[in-house]
Design a protein around this motif. Structure first.
Motif, PDB file in Angstrom:
ATOM      1  N   ARG A  32      -5.936 -16.052 -36.592  1.00 40.40           N
ATOM      2  CA  ARG A  32      -6.422 -15.108 -35.587  1.00 40.40           C
ATOM      3  C   ARG A  32      -7.673 -14.430 -36.137  1.00 40.40           C
ATOM      4  NH1 ARG A  32      -3.990 -12.219 -31.183  1.00 40.40           N
ATOM      5  NH2 ARG A  32      -5.107 -10.260 -30.872  1.00 40.40           N
ATOM      6  N   PRO A  33      -8.804 -14.623 -35.474  1.00 41.93           N
ATOM      7  CA  PRO A  33     -10.041 -14.039 -35.992  1.00 41.93           C
ATOM      8  C   PRO A  33     -10.088 -12.539 -35.748  1.00 41.93           C
ATOM      9  CG  PRO A  33     -10.469 -15.117 -33.911  1.00 41.93           C
ATOM     10  CD  PRO A  33      -9.025 -15.396 -34.257  1.00 41.93           C
ATOM     11  N   PRO A  34     -10.860 -11.825 -36.577  1.00 37.76           N
ATOM     12  CA  PRO A  34     -11.093 -10.404 -36.287  1.00 37.76           C
ATOM     13  C   PRO A  34     -11.763 -10.278 -34.918  1.00 37.76           C
ATOM     14  CG  PRO A  34     -11.873 -10.987 -38.482  1.00 37.76           C
ATOM     15  CD  PRO A  34     -11.485 -12.254 -37.808  1.00 37.76           C
ATOM     16  N   ALA A  35     -11.608  -9.133 -34.290  1.00 38.79           N
ATOM     17  CA  ALA A  35     -12.101  -8.939 -32.916  1.00 38.79           C
ATOM     18  C   ALA A  35     -13.582  -9.256 -32.782  1.00 38.79           C
ATOM     19  CB  ALA A  35     -11.816  -7.511 -32.466  1.00 38.79           C
ATOM     20  N   SER A  36     -14.389  -8.847 -33.746  1.00 44.54           N
ATOM     21  CA  SER A  36     -15.830  -9.090 -33.638  1.00 44.54           C
ATOM     22  C   SER A  36     -16.146 -10.581 -33.696  1.00 44.54           C
ATOM     23  CB  SER A  36     -16.581  -8.350 -34.744  1.00 44.54           C
ATOM     24  OG  SER A  36     -16.118  -8.773 -36.017  1.00 44.54           O
ATOM     25  N   VAL A  37     -15.466 -11.315 -34.561  1.00 43.90           N
ATOM     26  CA  VAL A  37     -15.684 -12.759 -34.667  1.00 43.90           C
ATOM     27  C   VAL A  37     -15.193 -13.453 -33.401  1.00 43.90           C
ATOM     28  CG1 VAL A  37     -15.079 -14.851 -35.956  1.00 43.90           C
ATOM     29  CG2 VAL A  37     -15.573 -12.729 -37.180  1.00 43.90           C
ATOM     30  N   ALA A  38     -14.042 -13.040 -32.909  1.00 44.41           N
ATOM     31  CA  ALA A  38     -13.494 -13.638 -31.691  1.00 44.41           C
ATOM     32  C   ALA A  38     -14.425 -13.406 -30.512  1.00 44.41           C
ATOM     33  CB  ALA A  38     -12.115 -13.060 -31.390  1.00 44.41           C
ATOM     34  N   GLN A  39     -14.909 -12.180 -30.367  1.00 44.72           N
ATOM     35  CA  GLN A  39     -15.794 -11.874 -29.244  1.00 44.72           C
ATOM     36  C   GLN A  39     -17.074 -12.701 -29.326  1.00 44.72           C
ATOM     37  OE1 GLN A  39     -17.065  -7.803 -28.978  1.00 44.72           O
ATOM     38  NE2 GLN A  39     -17.999  -8.099 -26.980  1.00 44.72           N
ATOM     39  N   PHE A  40     -17.660 -12.781 -30.514  1.00 42.65           N
ATOM     40  CA  PHE A  40     -18.873 -13.577 -30.689  1.00 42.65           C
ATOM     41  C   PHE A  40     -18.620 -15.046 -30.376  1.00 42.65           C
ATOM     42  CE2 PHE A  40     -21.463 -16.280 -33.497  1.00 42.65           C
ATOM     43  CZ  PHE A  40     -22.730 -15.957 -33.032  1.00 42.65           C
ATOM     44  N   LEU A 126     -13.524  -9.095 -43.548  1.00 47.66           N
ATOM     45  CA  LEU A 126     -13.555 -10.512 -43.187  1.00 47.66           C
ATOM     46  C   LEU A 126     -12.993 -11.431 -44.266  1.00 47.66           C
ATOM     47  CD1 LEU A 126     -17.004 -10.943 -41.387  1.00 47.66           C
ATOM     48  CD2 LEU A 126     -14.726 -10.978 -40.369  1.00 47.66           C
ATOM     49  N   ALA A 127     -12.769 -10.911 -45.474  1.00 45.80           N
ATOM     50  CA  ALA A 127     -12.316 -11.750 -46.588  1.00 45.80           C
ATOM     51  C   ALA A 127     -10.998 -12.483 -46.299  1.00 45.80           C
ATOM     52  CB  ALA A 127     -12.212 -10.918 -47.862  1.00 45.80           C
ATOM     53  N   PRO A 128      -9.968 -11.825 -45.755  1.00 41.02           N
ATOM     54  CA  PRO A 128      -8.724 -12.571 -45.472  1.00 41.02           C
ATOM     55  C   PRO A 128      -8.920 -13.673 -44.427  1.00 41.02           C
ATOM     56  CG  PRO A 128      -8.324 -10.204 -45.396  1.00 41.02           C
ATOM     57  CD  PRO A 128      -9.802 -10.394 -45.505  1.00 41.02           C
ATOM     58  N   PHE A 129      -9.787 -13.408 -43.461  1.00 37.58           N
ATOM     59  CA  PHE A 129     -10.078 -14.411 -42.425  1.00 37.58           C
ATOM     60  C   PHE A 129     -10.740 -15.642 -43.041  1.00 37.58           C
ATOM     61  CE2 PHE A 129     -13.369 -15.866 -39.315  1.00 37.58           C
ATOM     62  CZ  PHE A 129     -12.512 -16.524 -38.447  1.00 37.58           C
ATOM     63  N   VAL A 130     -11.760 -15.427 -43.871  1.00 38.40           N
ATOM     64  CA  VAL A 130     -12.462 -16.540 -44.516  1.00 38.40           C
ATOM     65  C   VAL A 130     -11.511 -17.271 -45.464  1.00 38.40           C
ATOM     66  CG1 VAL A 130     -14.369 -17.140 -46.070  1.00 38.40           C
ATOM     67  CG2 VAL A 130     -14.725 -15.462 -44.253  1.00 38.40           C
TER      68      VAL A 130
END
Length: 175
Positions: A32-40, A126-130
């Motif tokens: 699940r991406p962070p909200a900013s990454v998902a929105q982009f 963003l580190a856990p996402f990456v």
């Protein structure tokens, strides 16, 4: 003037295609991406993915519309970059080669971003996402390569392996 057009087309296609590939990869590994990454990601790609989903529904739990959309973007960009004079088969082979290169460079970029996070701020939002995006690539290597002096060399090995794949890919396409 033609090279400026090619630069613009190649840059735009690389960004859109890369985001489509990211969208596909996030869905494959169920992160699940962070909200900013998902929105982009969704804002930049929904214009292509939504119509493609009507034709290419998700099969096997994969978002094929994102993957095929990325290939269509590279195919269209290859048509523009090669312009006239190239056969359909040549355009298709160049597009396939570029598509596979995008995938390799995408993984390399994610690995480099993870390394930068580990050096600068491992607790960045963003580190856990990456890390989650890279985990499927690094997990098998981490089983084989233990840390040396507290350093995780699996990222270096992954980068070298991706370079080898890229080299072999170039050899296969352009003997």
């Amino acid at each position: 003037m033609l090279t400026i057009l090619q630069l613009i087309v190649d840059t735009a296609a690389s960004v859109v295609g890369g985001v489509l590939l990211l969208r596909f990869w996030m869905q494959v590994i169920r992160v699940r991406p962070p909200a900013s990454v998902a929105q982009f990601t969704f804002t930049l790609t929904d214009w292509l993915v939504r119509p493609l989903r009507r034709v290419l529904p998700g099969v096997g739990g994969y978002d094929w519309a994102s993957l095929i959309g990325a290939f269509l973007v590279v195919l269209l960009a290859s048509c523009v970059l090669l312009l006239a004079g190239a056969s359909g088969q040549t355009v298709l082979l160049v597009a396939l080669f570029r598509f596979l290169n995008w995938i390799i460079y995408g993984f390399m970029g994610l690995l480099i971003i993870e390394v930068i996070f580990s050096w600068i701020n491992p607790h960045a939002p963003l580190a856990p996402f990456v890390h989650a995006l890279n985990d499927p690539l690094l997990r098998p290597l981490r089983r084989l390569i233990p840390p040396v002096g507290g350093l995780d060399l699996s990222v270096l090995v992954a980068l070298i392996l991706l370079q080898i794949v890229k080299y072999l890919l170039g050899q296969a396409f352009f003997f």
